[in-house]
Scaffold this motif. Structure first.
Motif, mmCIF file in Angstrom:
data_model
loop_
_atom_site.group_PDB
_atom_site.id
_atom_site.type_symbol
_atom_site.label_atom_id
_atom_site.label_comp_id
_atom_site.label_asym_id
_atom_site.label_seq_id
_atom_site.Cartn_x
_atom_site.Cartn_y
_atom_site.Cartn_z
ATOM 1 N N ASN A 11 63.605 -125.584 52.271
ATOM 2 C CA ASN A 11 63.865 -126.884 52.903
ATOM 3 C C ASN A 11 63.368 -126.927 54.343
ATOM 4 N N TRP A 12 63.598 -125.838 55.097
ATOM 5 C CA TRP A 12 63.140 -125.784 56.478
ATOM 6 C C TRP A 12 61.620 -125.807 56.558
ATOM 7 N N LEU A 13 60.974 -125.108 55.646
ATOM 8 C CA LEU A 13 59.506 -125.075 55.623
ATOM 9 C C LEU A 13 58.935 -126.443 55.260
ATOM 10 N N CYS A 14 59.566 -127.116 54.312
ATOM 11 C CA CYS A 14 59.142 -128.479 53.942
ATOM 12 C C CYS A 14 59.332 -129.441 55.107
ATOM 13 N N ALA A 15 60.475 -129.327 55.804
ATOM 14 C CA ALA A 15 60.761 -130.202 56.946
ATOM 15 C C ALA A 15 59.747 -129.987 58.072
ATOM 16 N N LEU A 16 59.400 -128.733 58.325
ATOM 17 C CA LEU A 16 58.432 -128.411 59.369
ATOM 18 C C LEU A 16 57.058 -128.985 59.046
ATOM 19 N N ASN A 17 56.662 -128.906 57.780
ATOM 20 C CA ASN A 17 55.358 -129.439 57.383
ATOM 21 C C ASN A 17 55.343 -130.961 57.350
ATOM 22 N N ALA A 60 49.228 -128.947 57.002
ATOM 23 C CA ALA A 60 50.579 -129.346 56.601
ATOM 24 C C ALA A 60 50.671 -129.558 55.093
ATOM 25 N N LEU A 61 49.611 -130.118 54.515
ATOM 26 C CA LEU A 61 49.577 -130.357 53.070
ATOM 27 C C LEU A 61 49.592 -129.045 52.295
ATOM 28 N N VAL A 62 48.792 -128.073 52.760
ATOM 29 C CA VAL A 62 48.765 -126.749 52.125
ATOM 30 C C VAL A 62 50.142 -126.103 52.217
ATOM 31 N N GLY A 63 50.765 -126.194 53.393
ATOM 32 C CA GLY A 63 52.098 -125.622 53.589
ATOM 33 C C GLY A 63 53.150 -126.288 52.726
ATOM 34 N N LEU A 64 53.043 -127.607 52.599
ATOM 35 C CA LEU A 64 54.029 -128.367 51.814
ATOM 36 C C LEU A 64 53.911 -128.040 50.327
ATOM 37 N N ILE A 65 52.675 -128.007 49.814
ATOM 38 C CA ILE A 65 52.468 -127.670 48.398
ATOM 39 C C ILE A 65 52.908 -126.230 48.131
ATOM 40 N N GLY A 66 52.541 -125.334 49.052
ATOM 41 C CA GLY A 66 52.932 -123.928 48.903
ATOM 42 C C GLY A 66 54.438 -123.742 48.913
ATOM 43 N N ALA A 67 55.121 -124.515 49.769
ATOM 44 C CA ALA A 67 56.590 -124.406 49.857
ATOM 45 C C ALA A 67 57.265 -124.967 48.608
ATOM 46 N N ILE A 68 56.792 -126.111 48.126
ATOM 47 C CA ILE A 68 57.413 -126.741 46.957
ATOM 48 C C ILE A 68 57.212 -125.883 45.701
ATOM 49 N N LYS A 69 55.990 -125.364 45.536
ATOM 50 C CA LYS A 69 55.673 -124.595 44.325
ATOM 51 C C LYS A 69 55.945 -123.094 44.479
ATOM 52 N N HIS A 70 56.271 -122.652 45.699
ATOM 53 C CA HIS A 70 56.446 -121.231 46.001
ATOM 54 C C HIS A 70 55.192 -120.456 45.586
ATOM 55 N N HIS A 71 54.042 -121.038 45.975
ATOM 56 C CA HIS A 71 52.736 -120.503 45.601
ATOM 57 C C HIS A 71 52.338 -119.419 46.602
ATOM 58 N N GLN A 72 52.238 -118.172 46.111
ATOM 59 C CA GLN A 72 52.020 -117.027 46.992
ATOM 60 C C GLN A 72 50.692 -117.088 47.748
ATOM 61 N N VAL A 73 49.617 -117.493 47.070
ATOM 62 C CA VAL A 73 48.290 -117.513 47.694
ATOM 63 C C VAL A 73 48.221 -118.596 48.767
ATOM 64 N N TYR A 189 59.958 -116.603 53.333
ATOM 65 C CA TYR A 189 60.055 -117.371 52.088
ATOM 66 C C TYR A 189 59.200 -116.742 50.980
ATOM 67 N N ARG A 190 58.014 -116.218 51.345
ATOM 68 C CA ARG A 190 57.140 -115.567 50.353
ATOM 69 C C ARG A 190 57.824 -114.367 49.703
ATOM 70 N N ASN A 191 58.629 -113.655 50.480
ATOM 71 C CA ASN A 191 59.260 -112.425 49.987
ATOM 72 C C ASN A 191 60.622 -112.658 49.317
ATOM 73 N N GLN A 192 61.020 -113.921 49.250
ATOM 74 C CA GLN A 192 62.285 -114.225 48.580
ATOM 75 C C GLN A 192 62.017 -114.578 47.116
ATOM 76 N N LYS A 193 62.979 -114.269 46.296
ATOM 77 C CA LYS A 193 62.845 -114.528 44.861
ATOM 78 C C LYS A 193 63.538 -115.834 44.499
ATOM 79 N N ASP A 194 62.821 -116.631 43.732
ATOM 80 C CA ASP A 194 63.392 -117.903 43.274
ATOM 81 C C ASP A 194 64.524 -117.607 42.290
#
Length: 203
Positions: A11-17, A60-73, A189-194
């Motif tokens: 949520n914090w990462l989405c808000a920042l982006n 910001a778009l890359v960060g938002l998509i990455g945060a929502i999908k938890h996309h590692q790359v 966030y990358r190192n956390q497990k969904d």
């Protein structure tokens, strides 16, 4: 989930982006407004402002998509780009805040001599002609040129330049700290497990 958990980091990462998206749209909007109302006629200045706005929007778009999908790359590249932007922005902000009056004068004179459209905008908006000396040969668009009562632009520009550099440097410094916060949040966030993902899946 506590604030140290997966959902809170997301949520914090989405808000920042979303904040970066708003800033990028504001930057593009201000550039369009400036040229629309005739405040800026230099397409180079507008082009730079729009390019920075688009670049920030894409990050910001890359960060938002990455945060929502938890996309590692996507999150990895977002983190690297944001770190590079932080280094550049932090350096430029510190430079803006530490320039003395002599350095400001030299930079202003170099900028004045290398721009034509921006020079005309300044003359028109500040009602002055020339940088250090009023020259009758130059085409001056200021109202005072009709009455031949113009003053040089250098004193007026110097009056505003210190304040502008402090404001730009302060805003840049503030946003550079949000960028390092974004890098830290992304790394965490990358190192956390969904918790909703398959427990046997590799993340």
């Amino acid at each position: 989930m506590g604030c140290g958990g997966f959902s809170c980091s997301k949520n914090w990462l989405c808000a920042l982006n979303l904040l970066y998206t708003l800033v990028s749209l504001l930057l593009i909007g201000i550039a369009a407004w400036g040229i629309g109302f005739g405040l800026i006629s230099s397409f180079r200045v507008v082009g730079v402002a729009v390019a920075v706005g688009i670049f920030l929007f894409l990050i910001a778009l890359v960060g938002l998509i990455g945060a929502i999908k938890h996309h590692q790359v996507l999150l990895f590249f977002y983190m690297i780009i944001l770190l590079l932007v932080f280094i550049i922005q932090f350096s430029v902000s510190c430079a803006c805040l530490t320039l003395n009056k002599e350095q400001q004068s030299k930079l202003l004179e170099v900028g004045w001599n290398n721009t034509n459209n921006a020079k005309q905008d300044i003359e028109r908006n500040l009602n002055c002609c020339g940088f250090q000396n009023v020259s009758e040969e130059d085409t001056c668009l200021a109202e005072c040129s009709n009455t031949r009562s113009c003053h040089p632009c250098a004193p007026k520009i110097k009056e505003y330049s210190g304040m502008v550099l402090r404001v730009v440097g302060g805003i840049g410094l503030f946003f550079s700290f949000t960028e390092i916060l974004g890098v830290w949040l992304t790394y965490r966030y990358r190192n956390q497990k969904d918790p909703r993902a398959n427990p046997s899946a590799f993340l």
